[in-house]
Every structure is written in C-alpha cells, then in structure tokens.
Design a protein around this motif. Sequence first.
Motif, PDB file in Angstrom:
ATOM      1  N   HIS A 113      46.881  35.282  33.397  1.00  0.00           N
ATOM      2  CA  HIS A 113      46.046  34.381  34.213  1.00  0.00           C
ATOM      3  C   HIS A 113      45.165  33.668  33.160  1.00  0.00           C
ATOM      4  CE1 HIS A 113      43.411  32.808  37.356  1.00  0.00           C
ATOM      5  NE2 HIS A 113      42.310  33.357  36.960  1.00  0.00           N
ATOM      6  N   HIS A 122      42.574  39.060  39.202  1.00  0.00           N
ATOM      7  CA  HIS A 122      41.555  40.014  39.268  1.00  0.00           C
ATOM      8  C   HIS A 122      41.637  41.176  39.961  1.00  0.00           C
ATOM      9  CE1 HIS A 122      39.230  36.710  37.199  1.00  0.00           C
ATOM     10  NE2 HIS A 122      39.625  35.792  37.980  1.00  0.00           N
ATOM     11  N   HIS A 125      43.144  29.298  32.682  1.00  0.00           N
ATOM     12  CA  HIS A 125      43.113  27.861  32.913  1.00  0.00           C
ATOM     13  C   HIS A 125      42.827  27.220  31.681  1.00  0.00           C
ATOM     14  CE1 HIS A 125      41.722  29.628  36.823  1.00  0.00           C
ATOM     15  NE2 HIS A 125      41.168  30.420  36.413  1.00  0.00           N
ATOM     16  N   HIS A 157      43.655  33.540  42.996  1.00  0.00           N
ATOM     17  CA  HIS A 157      42.548  34.463  42.755  1.00  0.00           C
ATOM     18  C   HIS A 157      42.290  35.388  44.099  1.00  0.00           C
ATOM     19  CE1 HIS A 157      40.873  30.896  40.130  1.00  0.00           C
ATOM     20  NE2 HIS A 157      41.220  32.157  39.361  1.00  0.00           N
ATOM     21  N   ASP A 188      41.597  34.906  31.650  1.00  0.00           N
ATOM     22  CA  ASP A 188      40.981  33.942  32.498  1.00  0.00           C
ATOM     23  C   ASP A 188      40.488  32.884  31.697  1.00  0.00           C
ATOM     24  OD1 ASP A 188      39.982  32.860  34.583  1.00  0.00           O
ATOM     25  OD2 ASP A 188      38.486  34.349  35.156  1.00  0.00           O
TER      26      ASP A 188
HETATM   27 ZN   LIG Z   1      40.523  32.393  37.098  1.00  0.00          ZN
END
Ligand SMILES: [Zn+2]
Length: 448
Positions: free
Chosen positions: A76, A258, A78, A221, A310
């Motif tokens: 995960h 998460h 970005h 998420h 993340d």
């Molecule tokens: Zn995220």
Amino acid sequence: MRDPVPAHVPPPPSPRSTLFRGALLVTQDPARRIFRGDLRVEGGRIASVGEHDPTPVDLVVDASGFAIVPGFVNAHTHVAMSLLRGIADDRELAGFLETLFAVDAKRTEADVEVGARAGIAEMLLSGTTSFLDLYYFEDAIARAVESLGIRGFLGWAVLDPELTTQKGVPVENARAFIDRWKGHALVSPLVAPQGVYVCGKETWLRSKEIAERAGALVHYHLSETRREVHEHQEKTGRRPVVWLEEIGFLGPRSVAAHAVWLTGEEIGLLARRQVGVAHCPSSNLKLASGGVAPVVELRAAGATVGLGTDSVASNNSLSMLREMHVAGLVQKNQRWDATVLSAQELLDLATLDGARLLGRESDLGSLEAGKQADFSLFRLDHPTLLPARPEAIVSHLAYSASEEAVDSVFVAGAPVVEHRRLVRADWSTIRRDGEAAAETLWSTRPRK
Ligand SMILES: [Zn+2]
C-alpha cells in the motif's frame, strides 16, 4: 493529458540466460530453504535454483558476496506523493489531511509523473520490485513504472461523483484506465475506492463490478481510525466491515489497507471473504491511530496480510526493510509477547504474502523455478549484515539491514539497479525534476 502508452509493451531486453553463481539464496520456497547455490534466469523467469547448475548460459555473475532475496512487495502506497515528504509532520490526522487535500487539489499530471519517478527510484534502491498504489492520474504513474522497470499494481482512486475534483465520473475513469493498460507486462491496472467516508454503496458496488469484469483487483482504505469507524456507524448503524459485507462488496481479489480498528466479527468476515489486508504500521504509529492492527488474529483466522509503507507524507520512507522492523516491534510490544511475528514471518509478509495479496503467488514472491526473476542482491559485507551467517540472514533482513546493503535489483530478469545506481534512469535528473516540482507544490500548502 498525454496519450497513454499503448498496452502490451514488451518487457525490457535482458540477456537470454544468466547464472548467478555461489550466492546465499534466501529462497522463500515452501520449506524456506536458505543455502549457497546457483540461480539461473532465462527469458525473464527463474529457470533453476540449486546447489550447482552446470547449464551453459550467456552470462555468469559471481554472486558469492551476496544474498539473493525475492523482491519486496509494497502492498500500500501513494508513490507520487514522494514530493510531499515532510510537508505535514507532527500534525493531527485532521490537520494532516487538510494540508494534503489542499496540495493534492493543485497537482498536475506532470508533477504526479515526476513524483512517481522519484518514489519508484526510492523503492527500487531499497529492494522493492512490486507495489500497490492508490491515486489519481495513474496513467502518469504507469508511464513512470514502465520507464523505470518496476512492477506497478495501480489503483485509480474512486469516490462519489459529487465529492471529486476529477473530470467525469471517477469510477468510469477507473474503468477506462483499466482498459488502457490491461495486459501490460509491468502495469496491472485496478480500481481503488478511497474509503467509506467518500464512497457510497453505488460506488463500492460499481467498483467491484468493474474489477470482476476486468479480472482486476480492488484496493481501498479501511477502518484506519476510530473516527472513521464511529462516523460510519453513526451514519449507517454498522461498522465499516459489517456494512461492506451487507451491501455485498466483500470478496476475494480485494486488498484493504490499514484495518486497524476491527472487532472479532470483522476479522472473521475479512478472512471468510478472502479479503487481503495491507498492514501499514509506520503510518499508523506516526498519525497516532492509537490502535495496532490485529495482524496476529487476522493471520490466525486465515486472512492474508501484507506490508505497506503508505505514502512518504505519513511514513516518511518507502523502505520495506524499515517497515518489517517496525511491524515486528509494534506487535511484540503491544502484546507483551516477543515470540509473535517472527523474522521469518515478517519476511513472508514482505514477499510471499504480498504476492498472494496481489493474486500473484504463483508468479512472484519467492525464488522458485518458473516464477518471475524479481529479486535483489544484498551485499553480505555490509556492516548491518554482520555476521553474515545463513542462520541469521532472515533476522538481518527483518531487523537490521540497511537500504545501502541493496547492491543490485532485477525485475523480470532485467537489471533495474546495478551497484546502487538506477539502470534505466538518471537519479540526478529525477532529483532535479522532483525539487522543481516540489517548489511549486510546497508554495500552495496552507500555513498554520
Ligand atoms: Zn493510504
């Protein structure tokens, strides 16, 4: 918007066959074998893993000073947010998001591509060969994936039409993105509903339908904060996981990031519906989510758990080595039990289980004949790997190895990092472009 690169671009050229001789092989095979031996690559795939391989090859590499380790799967991130590292540190989640949303709204496709190139460089240089992304302008990220040679599982961010700054309907944009890149050797396009706070029932179900029709993943998420859970409960009368089950969304080929705040019932639901979880401990700790994701219970219930960094706005690193370390420490401390989430299990999360989340366990995540040749060479003479004994190598990878110990990285058998230099791009150019784009983006941030 530039025209996207046509699909079905062939993988980069590599020598037809290469033998890595005498390496310490951290196979991650079913027996988790670790031994000195030879690894042969042919046509981008692993042809053999064994003690001695006499097969004639085009190129022999003396790998005796290295451990060969399967490429890490970052489950995960970005990636294009690499230009925003440090932009909203030490803020409460609400203030953090306020800054991020303000800057995000000003982003252009061009600076997303620049940011993605920088983030991909950071990942490759720390041994990551696959990543699962959630963002918009994913065509720009796909171009960065293709040019730098990493494997990108790219989720087009989807939210309800009335809440978006995207042109058109986000879920239809995701469908079109999947159509443009489906079948690409390195890019796996997918649909990514952002979360229950911006996606209603229609958006979730349409996302699932698009993913199923295209044979793509869906990534989102889920239950990151108590506030998210409580607000959803107030709005719908249900906790997020229960609600997603009731509307008919939960199912396989689905990866939730998460999953910090779960009840026992929700853990059971995720496992039964074969939903994968991307555990992001550094981000959760830094944003003070308060809880710790129930990784041990999820695994015991049969759910697949991978590890994600993340974004660097909330981590602030893309290193899976750091993420393994943090993941192990936080579970042990939280549970007063030093035996949980062993070094071997941490390495499993970062490799095989990540591959399983992506539905690619038959192809990625270990050094086994027939799989993609995605792996890293770690220098055994690096201070953070001393003593470089076979029985300690997994421990070193989970707890001590520095990113600087990653010497070379291969994806589909092609070198993408050689002796700590990117092969297919020039870091000084990526850095210069990144600094220039950051100059503009940082000037738009709200000052508090
Ligand atoms: Zn995220």
